[in-house]
Design a protein around this motif. Structure first.
Motif, PDB file in Angstrom:
ATOM      1  N   CYS A  91      -5.189   5.276 -11.633  1.00 46.29           N
ATOM      2  CA  CYS A  91      -4.542   6.178 -12.595  1.00 46.29           C
ATOM      3  C   CYS A  91      -4.623   5.593 -13.996  1.00 46.29           C
ATOM      4  CB  CYS A  91      -3.080   6.373 -12.219  1.00 46.29           C
ATOM      5  SG  CYS A  91      -2.835   7.640 -10.965  1.00 46.29           S
ATOM      6  N   LYS A  92      -5.468   4.611 -14.169  1.00 46.44           N
ATOM      7  CA  LYS A  92      -5.401   3.812 -15.388  1.00 46.44           C
ATOM      8  C   LYS A  92      -5.691   4.551 -16.693  1.00 46.44           C
ATOM      9  CE  LYS A  92      -5.541  -0.970 -16.342  1.00 46.44           C
ATOM     10  NZ  LYS A  92      -6.027  -2.268 -15.975  1.00 46.44           N
ATOM     11  N   GLN A 149      -3.347   8.355 -19.035  1.00 46.53           N
ATOM     12  CA  GLN A 149      -2.536   8.545 -20.249  1.00 46.53           C
ATOM     13  C   GLN A 149      -3.403   8.856 -21.455  1.00 46.53           C
ATOM     14  OE1 GLN A 149      -0.054   5.065 -20.562  1.00 46.53           O
ATOM     15  NE2 GLN A 149       1.131   5.661 -18.775  1.00 46.53           N
ATOM     16  N   ASN A 195      -7.094  -8.354  -8.500  1.00 43.90           N
ATOM     17  CA  ASN A 195      -8.046  -7.366  -7.981  1.00 43.90           C
ATOM     18  C   ASN A 195      -8.758  -7.918  -6.746  1.00 43.90           C
ATOM     19  OD1 ASN A 195      -8.849  -6.493 -11.349  1.00 43.90           O
ATOM     20  ND2 ASN A 195      -7.647  -5.302  -9.934  1.00 43.90           N
ATOM     21  N   ALA A 218      -8.335  -1.684  -9.571  1.00 43.62           N
ATOM     22  CA  ALA A 218      -7.721  -1.435 -10.883  1.00 43.62           C
ATOM     23  C   ALA A 218      -6.953  -0.114 -10.889  1.00 43.62           C
ATOM     24  CB  ALA A 218      -8.815  -1.391 -11.937  1.00 43.62           C
ATOM     25  N   GLY A 219      -5.850  -0.122 -11.612  1.00 44.91           N
ATOM     26  CA  GLY A 219      -5.099   1.121 -11.835  1.00 44.91           C
ATOM     27  C   GLY A 219      -4.411   1.687 -10.620  1.00 44.91           C
ATOM     28  N   THR A 220      -4.115   0.843  -9.626  1.00 44.74           N
ATOM     29  CA  THR A 220      -3.472   1.364  -8.414  1.00 44.74           C
ATOM     30  C   THR A 220      -1.957   1.149  -8.407  1.00 44.74           C
ATOM     31  OG1 THR A 220      -4.135  -0.697  -7.323  1.00 44.74           O
ATOM     32  CG2 THR A 220      -5.509   1.233  -6.919  1.00 44.74           C
ATOM     33  N   GLY A 221      -1.444   0.456  -9.439  1.00 45.64           N
ATOM     34  CA  GLY A 221       0.009   0.354  -9.581  1.00 45.64           C
ATOM     35  C   GLY A 221       0.610  -1.043  -9.459  1.00 45.64           C
ATOM     36  N   LYS A 222      -0.221  -2.078  -9.549  1.00 42.96           N
ATOM     37  CA  LYS A 222       0.327  -3.442  -9.377  1.00 42.96           C
ATOM     38  C   LYS A 222       1.240  -3.836 -10.546  1.00 42.96           C
ATOM     39  CE  LYS A 222      -3.797  -5.122  -9.012  1.00 42.96           C
ATOM     40  NZ  LYS A 222      -4.546  -3.840  -9.170  1.00 42.96           N
ATOM     41  N   ASN A 223       0.770  -3.612 -11.764  1.00 40.31           N
ATOM     42  CA  ASN A 223       1.631  -3.893 -12.916  1.00 40.31           C
ATOM     43  C   ASN A 223       2.825  -2.942 -12.948  1.00 40.31           C
ATOM     44  OD1 ASN A 223       0.783  -6.000 -15.027  1.00 40.31           O
ATOM     45  ND2 ASN A 223      -1.161  -5.104 -14.380  1.00 40.31           N
ATOM     46  N   PHE A 224       2.543  -1.713 -12.566  1.00 42.69           N
ATOM     47  CA  PHE A 224       3.573  -0.681 -12.588  1.00 42.69           C
ATOM     48  C   PHE A 224       4.728  -1.051 -11.640  1.00 42.69           C
ATOM     49  CE2 PHE A 224       4.643   3.942 -11.522  1.00 42.69           C
ATOM     50  CZ  PHE A 224       5.328   4.138 -12.692  1.00 42.69           C
ATOM     51  N   LYS A 238       8.412   7.276  -8.181  1.00 43.23           N
ATOM     52  CA  LYS A 238       7.455   6.939  -9.246  1.00 43.23           C
ATOM     53  C   LYS A 238       6.106   6.419  -8.768  1.00 43.23           C
ATOM     54  CE  LYS A 238      11.138   5.736 -12.462  1.00 43.23           C
ATOM     55  NZ  LYS A 238      11.860   4.599 -13.040  1.00 43.23           N
ATOM     56  N   LEU A 239       6.100   5.751  -7.613  1.00 45.82           N
ATOM     57  CA  LEU A 239       4.853   5.122  -7.169  1.00 45.82           C
ATOM     58  C   LEU A 239       4.160   6.004  -6.134  1.00 45.82           C
ATOM     59  CD1 LEU A 239       3.314   2.321  -7.481  1.00 45.82           C
ATOM     60  CD2 LEU A 239       4.330   1.767  -5.276  1.00 45.82           C
ATOM     61  N   PHE A 240       2.938   6.421  -6.434  1.00 45.62           N
ATOM     62  CA  PHE A 240       2.253   7.376  -5.561  1.00 45.62           C
ATOM     63  C   PHE A 240       1.204   6.696  -4.681  1.00 45.62           C
ATOM     64  CE2 PHE A 240       2.887   9.777  -9.711  1.00 45.62           C
ATOM     65  CZ  PHE A 240       4.149  10.222  -9.343  1.00 45.62           C
ATOM     66  N   CYS A 271      -0.188  11.469 -10.951  1.00 43.57           N
ATOM     67  CA  CYS A 271      -0.004  10.616 -12.138  1.00 43.57           C
ATOM     68  C   CYS A 271      -0.024  11.463 -13.416  1.00 43.57           C
ATOM     69  CB  CYS A 271      -1.118   9.562 -12.225  1.00 43.57           C
ATOM     70  SG  CYS A 271      -0.963   8.263 -10.999  1.00 43.57           S
TER      71      CYS A 271
HETATM   72  N1  LIG Z   1       0.279   4.234  -7.507  1.00 41.78           N
HETATM   73  C1  LIG Z   1       0.652   4.698  -8.710  1.00 41.78           C
HETATM   74  N2  LIG Z   1       1.671   5.593  -8.808  1.00 41.78           N
HETATM   75  C2  LIG Z   1       2.051   6.068 -10.010  1.00 41.78           C
HETATM   76  N3  LIG Z   1       1.490   5.708 -11.174  1.00 41.78           N
HETATM   77  C3  LIG Z   1       0.492   4.809 -11.145  1.00 41.78           C
HETATM   78  C4  LIG Z   1       0.035   4.266  -9.915  1.00 41.78           C
HETATM   79  N4  LIG Z   1      -0.963   3.410 -10.177  1.00 41.78           N
HETATM   80  C5  LIG Z   1      -1.117   3.407 -11.505  1.00 41.78           C
HETATM   81  N5  LIG Z   1      -0.237   4.241 -12.099  1.00 41.78           N
HETATM   82  C6  LIG Z   1      -0.149   4.548 -13.535  1.00 41.78           C
HETATM   83  O1  LIG Z   1      -1.274   3.962 -14.175  1.00 41.78           O
HETATM   84  C7  LIG Z   1      -0.878   2.951 -15.089  1.00 41.78           C
HETATM   85  C8  LIG Z   1      -1.790   1.749 -14.941  1.00 41.78           C
HETATM   86  O2  LIG Z   1      -1.574   1.151 -13.672  1.00 41.78           O
HETATM   87  P1  LIG Z   1      -1.306  -0.417 -13.462  1.00 41.78           P
HETATM   88  O3  LIG Z   1      -1.309  -1.105 -14.791  1.00 41.78           O
HETATM   89  O4  LIG Z   1      -0.086  -0.597 -12.638  1.00 41.78           O
HETATM   90  O5  LIG Z   1      -2.590  -0.800 -12.652  1.00 41.78           O
HETATM   91  P2  LIG Z   1      -2.960  -2.218 -12.004  1.00 41.78           P
HETATM   92  O6  LIG Z   1      -3.046  -1.992 -10.530  1.00 41.78           O
HETATM   93  O7  LIG Z   1      -2.027  -3.253 -12.479  1.00 41.78           O
HETATM   94  O8  LIG Z   1      -4.435  -2.400 -12.595  1.00 41.78           O
HETATM   95  P3  LIG Z   1      -5.255  -3.718 -13.021  1.00 41.78           P
HETATM   96  O9  LIG Z   1      -5.666  -4.389 -11.743  1.00 41.78           O
HETATM   97  O10 LIG Z   1      -6.447  -3.184 -13.747  1.00 41.78           O
HETATM   98  O11 LIG Z   1      -4.350  -4.538 -13.885  1.00 41.78           O
HETATM   99  C9  LIG Z   1       0.572   2.652 -14.766  1.00 41.78           C
HETATM  100  O12 LIG Z   1       1.289   2.298 -15.908  1.00 41.78           O
HETATM  101  C10 LIG Z   1       1.077   3.937 -14.187  1.00 41.78           C
HETATM  102  O13 LIG Z   1       1.474   4.805 -15.226  1.00 41.78           O
END
Ligand SMILES: Nc1ncnc2c1ncn2[C@@H]1O[C@H](COP(=O)(O)OP(=O)(O)OP(=O)(O)O)[C@@H](O)[C@H]1O
Length: 312
Positions: free
Chosen positions: A302-303, A306, A191, A87-93, A51-53, A263
Motif C-alpha cells: 500500500c506504499k 497516499q 524485507n 515493502a508496504g505491507t504494514g511493518k512500520n504501520f 486499521k491493518l488490512f 488502503c
Molecule cells: N496491511 C496494511 N493495512 C493498512 N494499511 C497499510 C498496510 N500496509 C501498508 N499500509 C499503508 O501503507 C503505508 C506504508 O506502509 P509501511 O510503511 O507500514 O510499509 P512497510 O511494510 O514498513 O514497508 P518497507 O518494508 O518498505 O519499510 C502505511 O503508512 C499505511 O498507510
C-alpha cells in the motif's frame, strides 16, 4: 478512637492521596514512563482490526505477544519481535500502532526510539563505533525508562554483526551492570524473508486455499532459518537467533488488489473526504501486481497509495 492516632492516620492518607494526585497531575503535563501500566488489550485489538488490512498472522501474534508480555510482571527477558515482509505491507504501520498503544505520543514519545540502518549506521568501516554507541544509547534509555521501546527499521540493510552488540540486553539476565532490561521491547523490521512468505502465500493461493488458512507454523520456522542464512538480513549468523533470543518471527503477507482498495478508502477517510469508489478503483488499477501471470500481489503493497491519491 484515640484522637491522636486518628489524626495521624488522616494525615498519612491525605499525604498519600496528595502524593498520588500530584503524580497524576505531573504526568498530565510531562510524559511519564508508567513501567507497570497494563496494556489496554481491547483498544489494541480494535486498532489492529480496524486499521491493518490483510495481516491476520501479524494481528494475532502482536496482540498475543504484547498482552502476555505487558501483563506479566515477572518477565524474564525483554520482548523481541522480528517483523518480515515485502515493502508496504504494514511493518512500520503496525509499529506505529503498537507505539501509540503503549505511549499516547506514539513514535514521538521520549520512550520510543527508532533506528534506521541507512541513516544511523551507514558506514561499514564504523561497525565498532556503532556497536558502542548503540549499547550506550540503549543502556541510557532503559535506565531512564525500563519499558522503553526500540524499533530497528531496514534490518536487511544493517551491516552483519552490528545487532549482536545488543545481545546481552536481550538475554535472560536479571540485570546487566545494575540495569534491568526485562520490561523493554525490541522490534526489528525487515524485507528479508519476503520471498519465502510470498512463496507460501502463492502456494496456498494456487492450491485454492484461503489466505487466512496460513498459520504461523507454516512460516515461522522457514523465516528464522531463512533469515539466519541470509547474508543481507541484518541477522546473518546472528547470536540473537542462535540463542533463541527473538521471541517471535512475524510474517507480513503480500497485499492483494482488495487490500490496496481498502488502503485507498482508509486514506480517503483519514483526509476527511467521502469515499468515491471510482477513485478507489482507479488508484488500485494504477498499482502493479505480481507474479507476471497471475498478478495477485501488489509489488509496493500500500506504499504509494497516499501519493497516488493526490493526483485524483
Ligand atoms: N496491511 C496494511 N493495512 C493498512 N494499511 C497499510 C498496510 N500496509 C501498508 N499500509 C499503508 O501503507 C503505508 C506504508 O506502509 P509501511 O510503511 O507500514 O510499509 P512497510 O511494510 O514498513 O514497508 P518497507 O518494508 O518498505 O519499510 C502505511 O503508512 C499505511 O498507510
Amino acid at each position: 478512637f484515640e484522637p491522636v492516632s486518628v489524626g495521624i492516620a488522616i494525615g498519612a492518607v491525605s499525604a498519600l492521596t496528595g502524593y498520588l494526585s500530584y503524580t497524576d497531575f505531573y504526568c498530565r503535563f510531562t510524559e511519564c514512563c508508567h513501567e507497570e501500566r497494563p496494556l489496554n488489550t481491547s483498544a489494541l485489538k480494535l486498532d489492529l482490526e480496524e486499521k491493518l488490512f490483510g495481516q491476520h498472522l501479524a494481528t494475532e501474534v502482536i496482540l498475543k505477544a504484547l498482552t502476555g508480555f505487558r501483563n506479566n510482571k515477572n518477565s524474564k527477558k525483554p520482548l523481541t519481535l522480528s517483523l518480515h515482509g515485502w515493502a508496504g505491507t504494514g511493518k512500520n504501520f503496525i509499529s506505529q500502532i503498537v507505539a501509540e498503544n503503549l505511549y499516547p505520543k506514539g513514535l514521538k514519545s521520549n520512550f520510543v526510539h527508532l533506528f534506521v540502518s541507512t541513516l544511523h549506521f551507514p558506514h561499514e568501516q564504523k561497525i565498532n563505533v556503532y556497536q558502542d554507541q548503540l549499547q550506550k544509547w540503549i543502556r541510557g534509555n532503559v535506565s531512564a525508562c525500563g519499558s522503553s521501546v526500540f524499533i530497528f527499521d531496514e534490518m536487511d540493510k544493517l551491516h552483519p554483526g552490528i545487532i549482536d552488540a545488543i545481545k546481552p540486553f536481550l538475554d535472560y539476565y536479571e540485570q546487566v551492570d545494575g540495569i534491568s532490561y526485562r520490561r523493554a521491547i525490541f522490534i526489528f523490521l525487515s524485507n528479508a524473508g519476503g520471498d519465502l512468505i510470498t512463496k507460501t502465500a502463492l502456494d496456498f493461493w494456487r492450491a485454492g486455499r484461503k489466505r487466512e488458512e496460513i498459520q504461523l507454523k507454516d512460516l515461522e520456522p522457514v523465516l528464522s532459518v531463512g533469515v539466519f542464512n541470509n547474508k543481507h538480513s541484518g541477522l546473518w549468523h546472528s547470536g540473537l537467533i542462535d540463542k533463541n533470543l527473538i521471541d517471535y518471527f512475524i510474517p507480513f503477507l503480500p497485499l492483494e488488489y482488495k487490500h490496496v482498495k481498502m488502503c485507498v478508502r482508509a486514506e480517503m477517510r483519514a483526509r476527511g473526504a467521502a469515499v468515491d469508489e471510482d477513485v478507489v478503483t482507479s488508484v488500485a488499477d494504477e498499482m502493479t501486481f505480481f507474479p507476471k501471470d497471475e498478478k495477485i500481489y501488489s509489488d509496493k503493497g500500500c506504499k504509494t497509495v497516499q501519493s497516488r491519491l493526490d493526483f485524483h
